[in-house]
Write a protein that holds these residues in place. Sequence first.
Motif, PDB file in Angstrom:
ATOM      1  N   ALA A 182      26.633 -47.407 -29.643  1.00 20.00           N
ATOM      2  CA  ALA A 182      26.354 -47.800 -28.252  1.00 20.00           C
ATOM      3  C   ALA A 182      25.788 -46.637 -27.444  1.00 20.00           C
ATOM      4  CB  ALA A 182      27.621 -48.341 -27.588  1.00 20.00           C
ATOM      5  N   SER A 222      21.371 -47.549 -22.856  1.00 20.81           N
ATOM      6  CA  SER A 222      22.698 -48.180 -22.845  1.00 20.81           C
ATOM      7  C   SER A 222      23.343 -48.038 -21.465  1.00 20.81           C
ATOM      8  CB  SER A 222      23.538 -47.517 -23.934  1.00 20.81           C
ATOM      9  OG  SER A 222      24.863 -47.906 -23.884  1.00 20.81           O
ATOM     10  N   GLY A 223      23.153 -46.872 -20.855  1.00 16.24           N
ATOM     11  CA  GLY A 223      23.714 -46.636 -19.513  1.00 16.24           C
ATOM     12  C   GLY A 223      23.021 -47.492 -18.458  1.00 16.24           C
ATOM     13  N   LYS A 277      30.721 -41.350 -17.915  1.00 16.33           N
ATOM     14  CA  LYS A 277      30.395 -42.065 -19.155  1.00 16.33           C
ATOM     15  C   LYS A 277      30.680 -41.227 -20.390  1.00 16.33           C
ATOM     16  CE  LYS A 277      26.313 -43.135 -17.444  1.00 16.33           C
ATOM     17  NZ  LYS A 277      25.010 -43.774 -17.134  1.00 16.33           N
ATOM     18  N   GLY A 278      30.991 -41.888 -21.449  1.00 15.41           N
ATOM     19  CA  GLY A 278      31.274 -41.235 -22.725  1.00 15.41           C
ATOM     20  C   GLY A 278      32.274 -42.082 -23.473  1.00 15.41           C
ATOM     21  N   LEU A 295      24.718 -50.745 -18.567  1.00 19.05           N
ATOM     22  CA  LEU A 295      26.031 -50.631 -17.916  1.00 19.05           C
ATOM     23  C   LEU A 295      25.870 -50.670 -16.391  1.00 19.05           C
ATOM     24  CD1 LEU A 295      29.096 -50.154 -17.970  1.00 19.05           C
ATOM     25  CD2 LEU A 295      28.614 -47.690 -18.016  1.00 19.05           C
ATOM     26  N   HIS A 310      30.862 -53.919 -21.460  1.00 29.62           N
ATOM     27  CA  HIS A 310      29.810 -53.138 -22.116  1.00 29.62           C
ATOM     28  C   HIS A 310      30.268 -52.695 -23.510  1.00 29.62           C
ATOM     29  CE1 HIS A 310      27.491 -49.313 -22.736  1.00 29.62           C
ATOM     30  NE2 HIS A 310      26.509 -49.985 -22.175  1.00 29.62           N
TER      31      HIS A 310
HETATM   32  N1  LIG Z   1      29.752 -41.954 -28.881  1.00 28.90           N
HETATM   33  C1  LIG Z   1      29.688 -43.012 -28.066  1.00 28.90           C
HETATM   34  N2  LIG Z   1      30.364 -44.122 -28.378  1.00 28.90           N
HETATM   35  C2  LIG Z   1      30.300 -45.206 -27.583  1.00 28.90           C
HETATM   36  N3  LIG Z   1      29.594 -45.265 -26.443  1.00 28.90           N
HETATM   37  C3  LIG Z   1      28.916 -44.187 -26.077  1.00 28.90           C
HETATM   38  C4  LIG Z   1      28.916 -43.010 -26.858  1.00 28.90           C
HETATM   39  N4  LIG Z   1      28.138 -42.086 -26.251  1.00 28.90           N
HETATM   40  C5  LIG Z   1      27.677 -42.669 -25.125  1.00 28.90           C
HETATM   41  N5  LIG Z   1      28.131 -43.933 -25.018  1.00 28.90           N
HETATM   42  C6  LIG Z   1      27.856 -44.869 -23.930  1.00 28.90           C
HETATM   43  O1  LIG Z   1      26.442 -45.124 -23.876  1.00 28.90           O
HETATM   44  C7  LIG Z   1      26.013 -45.159 -22.521  1.00 28.90           C
HETATM   45  C8  LIG Z   1      24.956 -44.050 -22.341  1.00 28.90           C
HETATM   46  O2  LIG Z   1      24.571 -43.954 -21.006  1.00 28.90           O
HETATM   47  P1  LIG Z   1      23.543 -42.850 -20.513  1.00 28.90           P
HETATM   48  O3  LIG Z   1      23.952 -41.504 -21.002  1.00 28.90           O
HETATM   49  O4  LIG Z   1      23.380 -43.058 -19.059  1.00 28.90           O
HETATM   50  O5  LIG Z   1      22.210 -43.248 -21.289  1.00 28.90           O
HETATM   51  P2  LIG Z   1      20.830 -43.836 -20.752  1.00 28.90           P
HETATM   52  O6  LIG Z   1      20.460 -43.046 -19.552  1.00 28.90           O
HETATM   53  O7  LIG Z   1      19.878 -43.624 -21.906  1.00 28.90           O
HETATM   54  O8  LIG Z   1      21.047 -45.269 -20.460  1.00 28.90           O
HETATM   55  C9  LIG Z   1      27.241 -44.985 -21.678  1.00 28.90           C
HETATM   56  O9  LIG Z   1      27.778 -46.240 -21.326  1.00 28.90           O
HETATM   57  C10 LIG Z   1      28.196 -44.246 -22.597  1.00 28.90           C
HETATM   58  O10 LIG Z   1      29.557 -44.441 -22.289  1.00 28.90           O
END
Ligand SMILES: Nc1ncnc2c1ncn2[C@@H]1O[C@H](COP(=O)(O)OP(=O)(O)O)[C@@H](O)[C@H]1O
Length: 540
Positions: free
Chosen positions: A456, A461-462, A433-434, A465, A503
């Motif tokens: 996001a 958010s994850g 993710k990222g 997803l 997502h």
């Molecule tokens: N800078 C960013 N721009 C867009 N999406 C992001 C960014 N940073 C993180 N994300 C997305 O947000 C989500 C974060 O997931 P995660 O780190 O597992 O958080 P959580 O455990 O709080 O749900 C992932 O889908 C990731 O790709």
Amino acid sequence: MGAMSPTLAADEAWPAALIAAAEAPLTAGTDRYMRAAAHAVAAAALHELGEHRGGAAGARVLALAGGGHNGADTLLAAAALARRGCAVSAALATDHPLPGALHRARAAGVRIADSPREAVGGFLEAGGDLVLDGLTGIGASGGLRPRAAALIAPLLDRTAGSAAGARAGGRPFRVLAVDLPSGTGVDDGTLPGPVLPADRTVTFTCLKAALCLPPACRLAGRVEVVDLGLPVPQGPPIVVRPTRSRPALPSPGPEDHKYTRGVVGLWAGSESYPGAGLLAASGAARAGAGMVRLHAPRRVEDLVLAARPEVVPAPGRCQAAVLGPGTDPADAPRAVELRTVLSACLGEGAALRAGAPAVIDAGALPLLADLVARGGRCGPQHLLTPHAGEAAAVLSALAGAGRPDWDRTRVESDPGRAALRLSELTGATVLLKGSPTLIASPGRPLCSVPAGPGWAGTAGSGDVLAGILGALLAGAAVAWEEGDRAPGAHEVVPVAAAAVRLHSRAGRLASAQGGLSAPIVAMDIADAVPRAWAALLAGS
Ligand SMILES: Nc1ncnc2c1ncn2[C@@H]1O[C@H](COP(=O)(O)OP(=O)(O)O)[C@@H](O)[C@H]1O
Ligand SMILES: NC(=O)C1=CN([C@@H]2O[C@H](COP(=O)(O)OP(=O)(O)OC[C@H]3O[C@@H](n4cnc5c(N)ncnc54)[C@H](O)[C@@H]3O)[C@@H](O)[C@H]2O)[C@@H](O)CC1
């Protein structure tokens, strides 16, 4: 070369050596392609100048040129801009620029600086408008050599952020990169040294890995792939970036019902993180799961059912498991439960159909190394969904005590390699993710999927997803079950990519406010999934 060989691949990247080999028979002995490249660069430059200052006449342009064809393209583009009334200086990082290009630039009125560093200083002092970055292209290796690095240093000083974290925007001039931002790791997207972030990149024939893999791709700005009439390399690409194709989203017909649409088994939420259960359930329900079966402590069940009465808190058959959002690794009985389900998915138990697809997220990831050490092996239908810190922890655990370690910084500086390595070691499909999110699967090109807006990246958010992934996997698994077969990576990666696109688009739609982007919470993303679904189906 057959007449039908494609000459443009806007969503795929090949290694530089293959691109160069495919071009070589046509480019030898002619400057036709260089002129076409320069024409495209000049057109993009005029567009940037139009946006930046309302026109090209009188604009101050600085061309940074190296000794290869990339530098020659840039000098020819500089000549075209001089002919359009720009005041253009060229700062060379070489004593041996391609002579033809140098001659044409000079003849068109480009000032070739005797002291390239002074030319850069002069550009900044005069409040220059546009930099053309043509120091290196696909022929480069390693970080910029000192002479080239010295030319971008003063420009970097005017760019927000540190050298590694620098971003375009917020500076008084625009930067247009030719083929790719010079100094980026061409085939791996790493940053071996300083790089001048671009507002826009004009690249030729196909994408380059540096334009799709982080961290380098974040310094490319808007990327435009231009068709020069040169052939796309044959054979599989190293990176694909699905942005235009319509994703494979199911469309239920009259004969379908909840079981044919796929049932998601969700093991999520804990006393410490109860909301993760609701967010993952909402992601799954909104992304078209026929049913979501929740396995969670009573507190989580109550919370989820109060908001999502369609969720079923009872065990039963499911086509895909989602394991780990918001589960607490310190909760020992829960860890045993997750391990049992995970083992079954890896084919070692009876709790779930052996080899069932699974999303292995957050609290379930630490269980993996032990199972793999005991001989367990994932298949491509098992999706690991770590963020960089979790990827580092799983990689380190898999390497075992005393072996070379991965940490978060190493994963973030070479996420493509980290995702591929994790996939090799486990056999799983890895979704790192990222922004962008990378998907690695054994024997497949890396898939790079643009993430939504920075907003996001918010808590939960994850979890949303993971739910979306579960729904799409369960839907696809109905057909895999009917065929009584495990899916191949080529079937799983598009499903994972579709989930990330949903997502991302949902995040974008949720945060859009009057043409600008505003803060959102994770549930906004789940709520926007149906709109994102429709937008992706409509091809918009
Ligand atoms: N800078 C960013 N721009 C867009 N999406 C992001 C960014 N940073 C993180 N994300 C997305 O947000 C989500 C974060 O997931 P995660 O780190 O597992 O958080 P959580 O455990 O709080 O749900 C992932 O889908 C990731 O790709
Ligand atoms: N061959 C052609 O006719 C075409 C070439 N094209 C352009 O040509 C480029 C490839 O050209 P080349 O193969 O000449 O390669 P480059 O122009 O990328 O780079 C080679 C030059 O950069 C120097 N260099 C290498 N590594 C460096 C580093 N780390 N720091 C500083 N300098 C470094 C080399 O000494 C050499 O002078 C493409 O990226 C594209 O821009 C396009 O115009 C399409 C047509």
